[in-house]
Design an enzyme around this catalytic site. Structure first.
Site, PDB file in Angstrom:
ATOM      1  N   CYS A  48       0.856  -1.184   0.000  1.00  0.00           N
ATOM      2  CA  CYS A  48       0.000   0.000   0.000  1.00  0.00           C
ATOM      3  C   CYS A  48       0.890   1.231   0.000  1.00  0.00           C
ATOM      4  O   CYS A  48       1.785   1.344   0.830  1.00  0.00           O
ATOM      5  CB  CYS A  48      -0.911   0.001   1.222  1.00  0.00           C
ATOM      6  SG  CYS A  48      -1.984   1.442   1.343  1.00  0.00           S
ATOM      7  N   CYS A  49       0.635   2.121  -0.957  1.00  0.00           N
ATOM      8  CA  CYS A  49       1.384   3.395  -1.020  1.00  0.00           C
ATOM      9  C   CYS A  49       2.892   3.158  -1.050  1.00  0.00           C
ATOM     10  O   CYS A  49       3.667   3.908  -0.449  1.00  0.00           O
ATOM     11  CB  CYS A  49       1.018   4.291   0.156  1.00  0.00           C
ATOM     12  SG  CYS A  49      -0.736   4.663   0.261  1.00  0.00           S
ATOM     13  N   GLY A  50       3.320   2.099  -1.718  1.00  0.00           N
ATOM     14  CA  GLY A  50       4.739   1.858  -1.871  1.00  0.00           C
ATOM     15  C   GLY A  50       5.394   1.184  -0.700  1.00  0.00           C
ATOM     16  O   GLY A  50       6.575   0.887  -0.727  1.00  0.00           O
ATOM     17  N   LYS A  51       4.645   0.908   0.369  1.00  0.00           N
ATOM     18  CA  LYS A  51       5.212   0.267   1.555  1.00  0.00           C
ATOM     19  C   LYS A  51       4.663  -1.142   1.665  1.00  0.00           C
ATOM     20  O   LYS A  51       3.499  -1.400   1.382  1.00  0.00           O
ATOM     21  CB  LYS A  51       4.855   1.047   2.824  1.00  0.00           C
ATOM     22  CG  LYS A  51       5.427   2.449   2.862  1.00  0.00           C
ATOM     23  CD  LYS A  51       5.028   3.127   4.160  1.00  0.00           C
ATOM     24  CE  LYS A  51       5.584   4.550   4.230  1.00  0.00           C
ATOM     25  NZ  LYS A  51       5.182   5.218   5.485  1.00  0.00           N
TER      26      LYS A  51
END
Length: 266
Positions: free
Chosen positions: A106-109
Protein backbone atom coordinates in the site's frame (compact mmCIF):
# COMPACT_ATOMS: atom_id res chain seq x y z
CA UNK A 1 -30.40 -17.46 30.13
CA UNK A 2 -26.71 -16.50 30.17
CA UNK A 3 -24.16 -18.22 32.32
CA UNK A 4 -22.30 -16.49 35.12
CA UNK A 5 -18.86 -15.13 34.26
CA UNK A 6 -17.33 -16.53 37.48
CA UNK A 7 -17.90 -19.64 39.53
CA UNK A 8 -16.92 -20.80 43.01
CA UNK A 9 -14.46 -23.69 43.36
CA UNK A 10 -13.25 -25.54 46.44
CA UNK A 11 -9.46 -25.44 46.54
CA UNK A 12 -6.58 -26.25 48.83
CA UNK A 13 -4.23 -23.29 49.29
CA UNK A 14 -0.73 -23.56 50.69
CA UNK A 15 -0.05 -20.53 52.88
CA UNK A 16 3.69 -21.12 53.25
CA UNK A 17 3.36 -23.51 56.13
CA UNK A 18 0.02 -25.30 55.94
CA UNK A 19 -2.66 -26.44 53.49
CA UNK A 20 -5.93 -24.55 53.96
CA UNK A 21 -9.26 -25.53 52.40
CA UNK A 22 -11.24 -22.57 51.07
CA UNK A 23 -13.51 -21.33 48.27
CA UNK A 24 -12.00 -19.49 45.33
CA UNK A 25 -13.54 -17.50 42.46
CA UNK A 26 -12.71 -18.97 39.05
CA UNK A 27 -13.26 -17.41 35.62
CA UNK A 28 -15.83 -19.29 33.52
CA UNK A 29 -14.75 -20.39 30.05
CA UNK A 30 -17.33 -21.45 27.47
CA UNK A 31 -17.64 -22.10 23.75
CA UNK A 32 -19.90 -20.05 21.49
CA UNK A 33 -20.61 -21.25 17.95
CA UNK A 34 -21.84 -18.70 15.41
CA UNK A 35 -24.32 -20.11 12.91
CA UNK A 36 -24.39 -17.65 10.02
CA UNK A 37 -27.28 -17.87 7.56
CA UNK A 38 -27.88 -21.45 8.63
CA UNK A 39 -24.24 -22.58 8.35
CA UNK A 40 -21.69 -23.03 11.12
CA UNK A 41 -19.22 -20.18 10.69
CA UNK A 42 -16.91 -20.06 13.71
CA UNK A 43 -16.56 -21.24 17.29
CA UNK A 44 -15.07 -18.93 19.91
CA UNK A 45 -13.91 -19.73 23.42
CA UNK A 46 -15.00 -16.82 25.60
CA UNK A 47 -16.47 -15.53 28.83
CA UNK A 48 -20.28 -15.88 28.75
CA UNK A 49 -21.08 -12.16 29.00
CA UNK A 50 -22.08 -9.46 26.50
CA UNK A 51 -22.39 -12.15 23.82
CA UNK A 52 -24.42 -10.02 21.42
CA UNK A 53 -21.66 -7.42 21.36
CA UNK A 54 -19.05 -10.15 20.96
CA UNK A 55 -20.80 -11.65 17.94
CA UNK A 56 -21.41 -8.27 16.27
CA UNK A 57 -17.82 -7.14 16.89
CA UNK A 58 -16.37 -10.44 15.68
CA UNK A 59 -18.39 -10.41 12.46
CA UNK A 60 -17.37 -6.80 11.79
CA UNK A 61 -13.73 -7.59 12.55
CA UNK A 62 -13.88 -10.50 10.11
CA UNK A 63 -15.33 -8.29 7.39
CA UNK A 64 -18.67 -10.13 7.28
CA UNK A 65 -20.63 -7.00 8.24
CA UNK A 66 -19.83 -3.30 8.11
CA UNK A 67 -22.66 -1.88 10.19
CA UNK A 68 -25.08 -3.34 12.72
CA UNK A 69 -27.98 -2.97 10.29
CA UNK A 70 -26.34 -5.60 8.06
CA UNK A 71 -27.77 -8.11 10.54
CA UNK A 72 -31.38 -9.04 9.84
CA UNK A 73 -31.93 -11.18 12.93
CA UNK A 74 -29.92 -12.59 15.82
CA UNK A 75 -30.74 -15.11 18.51
CA UNK A 76 -28.27 -16.16 21.19
CA UNK A 77 -28.77 -19.39 23.11
CA UNK A 78 -26.27 -18.91 25.93
CA UNK A 79 -27.13 -22.19 27.64
CA UNK A 80 -26.42 -24.29 24.56
CA UNK A 81 -23.59 -22.08 23.32
CA UNK A 82 -24.98 -20.99 19.95
CA UNK A 83 -25.49 -17.64 18.26
CA UNK A 84 -27.82 -17.72 15.24
CA UNK A 85 -27.31 -14.81 12.86
CA UNK A 86 -29.15 -14.05 9.62
CA UNK A 87 -27.82 -11.27 7.43
CA UNK A 88 -29.77 -8.81 5.30
CA UNK A 89 -27.69 -10.02 2.38
CA UNK A 90 -26.60 -13.63 2.50
CA UNK A 91 -22.87 -13.81 2.99
CA UNK A 92 -20.70 -15.20 0.20
CA UNK A 93 -17.44 -15.27 2.12
CA UNK A 94 -15.77 -18.65 1.86
CA UNK A 95 -13.89 -20.34 4.67
CA UNK A 96 -10.71 -20.08 2.60
CA UNK A 97 -11.05 -16.29 2.63
CA UNK A 98 -10.74 -16.34 6.40
CA UNK A 99 -7.79 -18.74 6.58
CA UNK A 100 -5.34 -17.82 3.84
CA UNK A 101 -2.39 -15.57 4.50
CA UNK A 102 -2.12 -12.45 2.40
CA UNK A 103 0.84 -10.19 1.71
CA UNK A 104 0.05 -6.93 0.00
CA UNK A 105 1.41 -3.46 -0.49
CA UNK A 106 0.00 0.00 0.00
CA UNK A 107 1.38 3.40 -1.02
CA UNK A 108 4.74 1.86 -1.87
CA UNK A 109 5.21 0.27 1.56
CA UNK A 110 5.02 -3.43 2.28
CA UNK A 111 2.17 -4.26 4.61
CA UNK A 112 1.77 -7.80 5.88
CA UNK A 113 -1.47 -8.95 7.44
CA UNK A 114 -2.24 -12.32 8.89
CA UNK A 115 -5.42 -12.90 6.90
CA UNK A 116 -7.08 -11.61 3.76
CA UNK A 117 -10.00 -10.15 5.72
CA UNK A 118 -7.54 -7.84 7.55
CA UNK A 119 -6.93 -6.08 4.24
CA UNK A 120 -10.64 -5.26 4.04
CA UNK A 121 -11.18 -4.22 7.64
CA UNK A 122 -7.94 -2.74 9.04
CA UNK A 123 -7.78 0.92 8.14
CA UNK A 124 -5.30 3.73 8.58
CA UNK A 125 -6.47 5.86 11.50
CA UNK A 126 -6.60 9.63 10.99
CA UNK A 127 -7.53 10.56 14.56
CA UNK A 128 -6.44 14.00 15.77
CA UNK A 129 -7.07 13.12 19.41
CA UNK A 130 -4.28 14.10 21.79
CA UNK A 131 -3.73 13.07 25.39
CA UNK A 132 -1.58 14.13 28.34
CA UNK A 133 0.58 11.82 30.48
CA UNK A 134 -1.70 12.40 33.46
CA UNK A 135 -4.74 11.35 31.44
CA UNK A 136 -2.92 8.18 30.37
CA UNK A 137 -2.23 7.28 34.00
CA UNK A 138 -5.73 8.17 35.16
CA UNK A 139 -7.47 6.10 32.50
CA UNK A 140 -5.32 3.06 33.15
CA UNK A 141 -5.89 3.38 36.87
CA UNK A 142 -9.64 3.79 36.40
CA UNK A 143 -9.81 0.68 34.24
CA UNK A 144 -7.83 -1.41 36.72
CA UNK A 145 -9.85 -0.20 39.71
CA UNK A 146 -13.08 -1.08 37.94
CA UNK A 147 -11.95 -4.56 36.94
CA UNK A 148 -13.84 -6.49 39.61
CA UNK A 149 -13.75 -9.79 37.73
CA UNK A 150 -9.96 -9.61 37.41
CA UNK A 151 -9.66 -8.81 41.10
CA UNK A 152 -11.86 -11.82 41.86
CA UNK A 153 -10.23 -14.35 39.54
CA UNK A 154 -6.98 -12.98 38.10
CA UNK A 155 -7.98 -14.84 34.93
CA UNK A 156 -9.55 -12.30 32.56
CA UNK A 157 -8.58 -9.41 30.30
CA UNK A 158 -10.16 -5.98 30.34
CA UNK A 159 -10.63 -3.41 27.60
CA UNK A 160 -12.19 0.02 27.96
CA UNK A 161 -13.40 2.53 25.41
CA UNK A 162 -12.48 5.96 26.75
CA UNK A 163 -12.51 9.66 26.13
CA UNK A 164 -9.65 11.69 27.55
CA UNK A 165 -11.80 12.36 30.62
CA UNK A 166 -12.98 8.88 31.54
CA UNK A 167 -14.25 5.44 30.59
CA UNK A 168 -17.30 5.20 28.33
CA UNK A 169 -17.70 1.43 28.57
CA UNK A 170 -15.52 -1.48 29.72
CA UNK A 171 -15.69 -5.14 28.77
CA UNK A 172 -14.16 -8.31 30.22
CA UNK A 173 -13.28 -11.68 28.71
CA UNK A 174 -10.87 -14.56 29.14
CA UNK A 175 -9.63 -13.74 25.63
CA UNK A 176 -8.01 -10.38 25.06
CA UNK A 177 -9.24 -10.29 21.44
CA UNK A 178 -12.76 -11.09 22.65
CA UNK A 179 -12.75 -8.13 25.02
CA UNK A 180 -11.91 -5.86 22.09
CA UNK A 181 -14.56 -7.43 19.88
CA UNK A 182 -17.11 -6.71 22.61
CA UNK A 183 -16.11 -3.04 22.52
CA UNK A 184 -16.34 -3.06 18.72
CA UNK A 185 -19.81 -4.58 18.90
CA UNK A 186 -20.91 -2.02 21.47
CA UNK A 187 -19.74 0.81 19.22
CA UNK A 188 -21.60 -0.58 16.20
CA UNK A 189 -24.83 -1.37 18.05
CA UNK A 190 -24.98 2.07 19.68
CA UNK A 191 -23.41 4.00 16.77
CA UNK A 192 -20.69 5.47 18.97
CA UNK A 193 -18.58 8.19 17.29
CA UNK A 194 -14.89 7.33 17.62
CA UNK A 195 -12.99 10.49 16.71
CA UNK A 196 -12.60 11.42 20.39
CA UNK A 197 -12.11 7.87 21.69
CA UNK A 198 -9.16 5.69 22.68
CA UNK A 199 -8.73 2.22 24.18
CA UNK A 200 -7.24 1.24 27.53
CA UNK A 201 -6.21 -2.40 27.63
CA UNK A 202 -4.97 -4.75 30.32
CA UNK A 203 -2.85 -7.10 28.23
CA UNK A 204 0.08 -7.23 25.86
CA UNK A 205 -0.23 -5.19 22.64
CA UNK A 206 0.15 -7.99 20.11
CA UNK A 207 -0.32 -7.61 16.36
CA UNK A 208 -3.80 -9.10 16.76
CA UNK A 209 -4.71 -6.51 19.40
CA UNK A 210 -3.30 -3.69 17.29
CA UNK A 211 -5.30 -4.79 14.26
CA UNK A 212 -8.46 -4.93 16.38
CA UNK A 213 -7.85 -1.31 17.45
CA UNK A 214 -7.38 -0.28 13.82
CA UNK A 215 -10.60 -2.01 12.81
CA UNK A 216 -12.48 -0.27 15.59
CA UNK A 217 -10.97 3.01 14.43
CA UNK A 218 -9.25 4.47 17.49
CA UNK A 219 -5.94 6.32 17.26
CA UNK A 220 -4.51 5.60 20.73
CA UNK A 221 -4.15 2.36 22.67
CA UNK A 222 -2.96 2.32 26.29
CA UNK A 223 -1.62 -0.76 28.06
CA UNK A 224 0.07 -1.65 31.31
CA UNK A 225 2.01 -4.31 29.42
CA UNK A 226 4.46 -4.63 26.52
CA UNK A 227 4.03 -4.57 22.73
CA UNK A 228 5.46 -6.93 20.12
CA UNK A 229 7.62 -5.79 17.23
CA UNK A 230 5.02 -6.76 14.62
CA UNK A 231 2.37 -4.80 16.51
CA UNK A 232 4.59 -1.72 16.50
CA UNK A 233 5.26 -2.04 12.78
CA UNK A 234 1.54 -2.13 12.15
CA UNK A 235 0.92 0.74 14.59
CA UNK A 236 3.46 2.92 12.82
CA UNK A 237 1.94 2.32 9.42
CA UNK A 238 -1.71 2.38 10.47
CA UNK A 239 -1.32 5.66 12.37
CA UNK A 240 -1.93 4.37 15.90
CA UNK A 241 -0.19 5.66 19.01
CA UNK A 242 0.87 2.65 21.09
CA UNK A 243 1.64 3.38 24.75
CA UNK A 244 2.79 0.58 27.04
CA UNK A 245 4.12 -0.15 30.53
CA UNK A 246 1.84 2.45 32.12
CA UNK A 247 2.91 1.91 35.69
CA UNK A 248 3.44 4.43 38.45
CA UNK A 249 4.33 7.80 36.96
CA UNK A 250 5.92 6.55 33.76
CA UNK A 251 5.17 4.80 30.49
CA UNK A 252 6.68 4.11 27.07
CA UNK A 253 5.44 5.77 23.86
CA UNK A 254 6.33 3.44 20.99
CA UNK A 255 4.68 5.05 17.96
CA UNK A 256 3.22 8.39 16.89
CA UNK A 257 4.40 10.37 19.90
CA UNK A 258 2.78 13.51 18.49
CA UNK A 259 -0.48 12.55 20.16
CA UNK A 260 1.04 12.72 23.65
CA UNK A 261 1.35 16.28 24.90
CA UNK A 262 3.77 16.64 27.76
CA UNK A 263 2.93 20.33 28.09
CA UNK A 264 -0.75 19.52 28.66
CA UNK A 265 -1.83 21.96 25.95
CA UNK A 266 -4.74 20.40 24.04
Amino acid sequence: MLKEITTSQSIVRFDGQHFVEEEDDIAVETALTIVLDGEEFATMVCSPSDLKELVVGFLASEGVIRVYDDIKEMHIDGDRGFAYVDLVRKHCVTRDFHSKRFIGSCCGKGRQFYFQNDVKTAKTVMSKLKITPEQCRQLMGEMQEGSSYFQQTGGVHNAALCTRDGIVVARTDIGRHNALDKLFGYCLIHQIPLKDKLIAFSGRISSEVLLKAAKIGVGIILSKSAPTNLALGLAEELGITAIGFIRGNGFNVYTHQERVLVSGTM
